[in-house]
Design a protein around this motif. Structure first.
Motif, PDB file in Angstrom:
ATOM      1  N   GLN A  56      21.528  -7.946 -47.155  1.00  0.00           N
ATOM      2  CA  GLN A  56      20.710  -7.494 -48.272  1.00  0.00           C
ATOM      3  C   GLN A  56      19.637  -6.603 -47.665  1.00  0.00           C
ATOM      4  N   THR A  57      19.432  -5.418 -48.245  1.00  0.00           N
ATOM      5  CA  THR A  57      18.435  -4.488 -47.738  1.00  0.00           C
ATOM      6  C   THR A  57      17.182  -4.575 -48.592  1.00  0.00           C
ATOM      7  N   LEU A  58      16.060  -4.829 -47.934  1.00  0.00           N
ATOM      8  CA  LEU A  58      14.767  -4.906 -48.604  1.00  0.00           C
ATOM      9  C   LEU A  58      13.920  -3.729 -48.145  1.00  0.00           C
ATOM     10  N   ARG A  59      13.184  -3.132 -49.068  1.00  0.00           N
ATOM     11  CA  ARG A  59      12.312  -2.001 -48.737  1.00  0.00           C
ATOM     12  C   ARG A  59      10.870  -2.394 -49.027  1.00  0.00           C
ATOM     13  N   ALA A  60       9.973  -1.976 -48.119  1.00  0.00           N
ATOM     14  CA  ALA A  60       8.547  -2.236 -48.293  1.00  0.00           C
ATOM     15  C   ALA A  60       7.781  -0.977 -47.890  1.00  0.00           C
ATOM     16  N   THR A  61       6.701  -0.709 -48.599  1.00  0.00           N
ATOM     17  CA  THR A  61       5.861   0.438 -48.287  1.00  0.00           C
ATOM     18  C   THR A  61       4.546  -0.069 -47.723  1.00  0.00           C
ATOM     19  N   ALA A  62       4.149   0.490 -46.583  1.00  0.00           N
ATOM     20  CA  ALA A  62       2.880   0.124 -45.944  1.00  0.00           C
ATOM     21  C   ALA A  62       2.083   1.404 -45.698  1.00  0.00           C
ATOM     22  N   MET A  63       0.778   1.264 -45.716  1.00  0.00           N
ATOM     23  CA  MET A  63      -0.101   2.400 -45.434  1.00  0.00           C
ATOM     24  C   MET A  63      -0.396   2.408 -43.937  1.00  0.00           C
ATOM     25  N   VAL A  64      -0.082   3.532 -43.279  1.00  0.00           N
ATOM     26  CA  VAL A  64      -0.288   3.674 -41.847  1.00  0.00           C
ATOM     27  C   VAL A  64      -1.266   4.813 -41.621  1.00  0.00           C
ATOM     28  N   THR A 117       4.219   4.642 -45.598  1.00  0.00           N
ATOM     29  CA  THR A 117       5.423   4.624 -44.769  1.00  0.00           C
ATOM     30  C   THR A 117       6.359   3.565 -45.325  1.00  0.00           C
ATOM     31  N   GLU A 118       7.588   3.973 -45.587  1.00  0.00           N
ATOM     32  CA  GLU A 118       8.572   3.042 -46.128  1.00  0.00           C
ATOM     33  C   GLU A 118       9.376   2.440 -44.989  1.00  0.00           C
ATOM     34  N   ARG A 119       9.533   1.134 -45.031  1.00  0.00           N
ATOM     35  CA  ARG A 119      10.303   0.422 -44.008  1.00  0.00           C
ATOM     36  C   ARG A 119      11.420  -0.353 -44.684  1.00  0.00           C
ATOM     37  N   GLU A 120      12.539  -0.487 -43.960  1.00  0.00           N
ATOM     38  CA  GLU A 120      13.681  -1.237 -44.470  1.00  0.00           C
ATOM     39  C   GLU A 120      13.921  -2.455 -43.591  1.00  0.00           C
ATOM     40  N   PHE A 121      14.223  -3.557 -44.234  1.00  0.00           N
ATOM     41  CA  PHE A 121      14.559  -4.791 -43.542  1.00  0.00           C
ATOM     42  C   PHE A 121      15.910  -5.252 -44.054  1.00  0.00           C
ATOM     43  N   GLN A 122      16.723  -5.783 -43.154  1.00  0.00           N
ATOM     44  CA  GLN A 122      18.019  -6.315 -43.563  1.00  0.00           C
ATOM     45  C   GLN A 122      18.086  -7.781 -43.177  1.00  0.00           C
ATOM     46  N   ARG A 123      18.641  -8.595 -44.093  1.00  0.00           N
ATOM     47  CA  ARG A 123      18.831 -10.006 -43.797  1.00  0.00           C
ATOM     48  C   ARG A 123      20.223 -10.410 -44.271  1.00  0.00           C
ATOM     49  N   PRO A 124      20.917 -11.259 -43.499  1.00  0.00           N
ATOM     50  CA  PRO A 124      22.251 -11.687 -43.921  1.00  0.00           C
ATOM     51  C   PRO A 124      22.158 -12.673 -45.095  1.00  0.00           C
ATOM     52  N   ILE A 125      22.955 -12.435 -46.128  1.00  0.00           N
ATOM     53  CA  ILE A 125      22.959 -13.324 -47.295  1.00  0.00           C
ATOM     54  C   ILE A 125      24.292 -14.070 -47.430  1.00  0.00           C
ATOM     55  N   ALA A 126      25.335 -13.601 -46.736  1.00  0.00           N
ATOM     56  CA  ALA A 126      26.643 -14.258 -46.790  1.00  0.00           C
ATOM     57  C   ALA A 126      27.489 -13.738 -45.621  1.00  0.00           C
TER      58      ALA A 126
END
Length: 164
Positions: A56-64, A117-126
């Motif tokens: 599953q790909t999650l996106r988060a925006t952080a201020m850098v 700045t947009e960052r992507e995180f991936q985590r296994p769901i199955a």
């Protein structure tokens, strides 16, 4: 006759259901008595060929904070950022300050600016698992990685035709 008191409650209910279905049918059939076993079940092990994670790909925006040289602010400057936030909160809470000032915004240093700045995180769901049981390949989606062996439920039920 079976002693029903020694059987588990679930088995008692199952026997009563089977008796209620077979009883009327037996009265209408010929004198031959036919009992159909529901199913034969056992567990065995299959050999896992591959377990591929599904992400599953999650996106988060952080201020850098980016300075003129194009490099983000160093991690060692984190304490100074925290000090600036605490200072801004103190300034907002002291009397005589303008109420419209926002205490949560951090002003960048001179020559720097805050950039989203947009960052992507991936985590296994199955896991898509390919496995072999008695020479036949199967694929199943599972919530975990099963390892080298996979426990499988084997159920054998005969196909009963309409007549003898």
């Amino acid at each position: 006759m079976l002693r029903i008191r020694t059987l588990s409650p679930l088995l008692q209910v199952a026997l009563l259901l089977v008796a209620s279905v077979i009883g009327p049918a037996r009265a209408q059939q010929s004198p031959q008595q036919t009992v159909i076993q529901v199913e034969n079940v056992r567990t065995e092990y299959a050999r896992v060929l591959r377990a591929q994670p599904v992400y599953q790909t999650l996106r988060a925006t952080a201020m850098v904070e980016v300075c003129e040289d194009g490099v983000p602010a160093a991690d060692g400057e984190e304490k100074s950022r925290l000090a600036r936030v605490v200072g801004a909160v103190k300034d907002a809470l002291t009397p005589g300050k303008d109420a419209e000032e926002d205490a949560t915004t951090v002003q960048p240093r001179e020559g720097c600016q805050l950039v989203p700045t947009e960052r992507e995180f991936q985590r296994p769901i199955a896991y898509d698992v390919d496995y072999v049981h008695h020479g036949v390949k199967y694929r199943s989606r599972m919530p975990y990685d099963p390892g080298d062996r996979l426990r499988v439920r084997v159920s054998i039920t005969p196909i009963v035709s309409g007549g003898p």
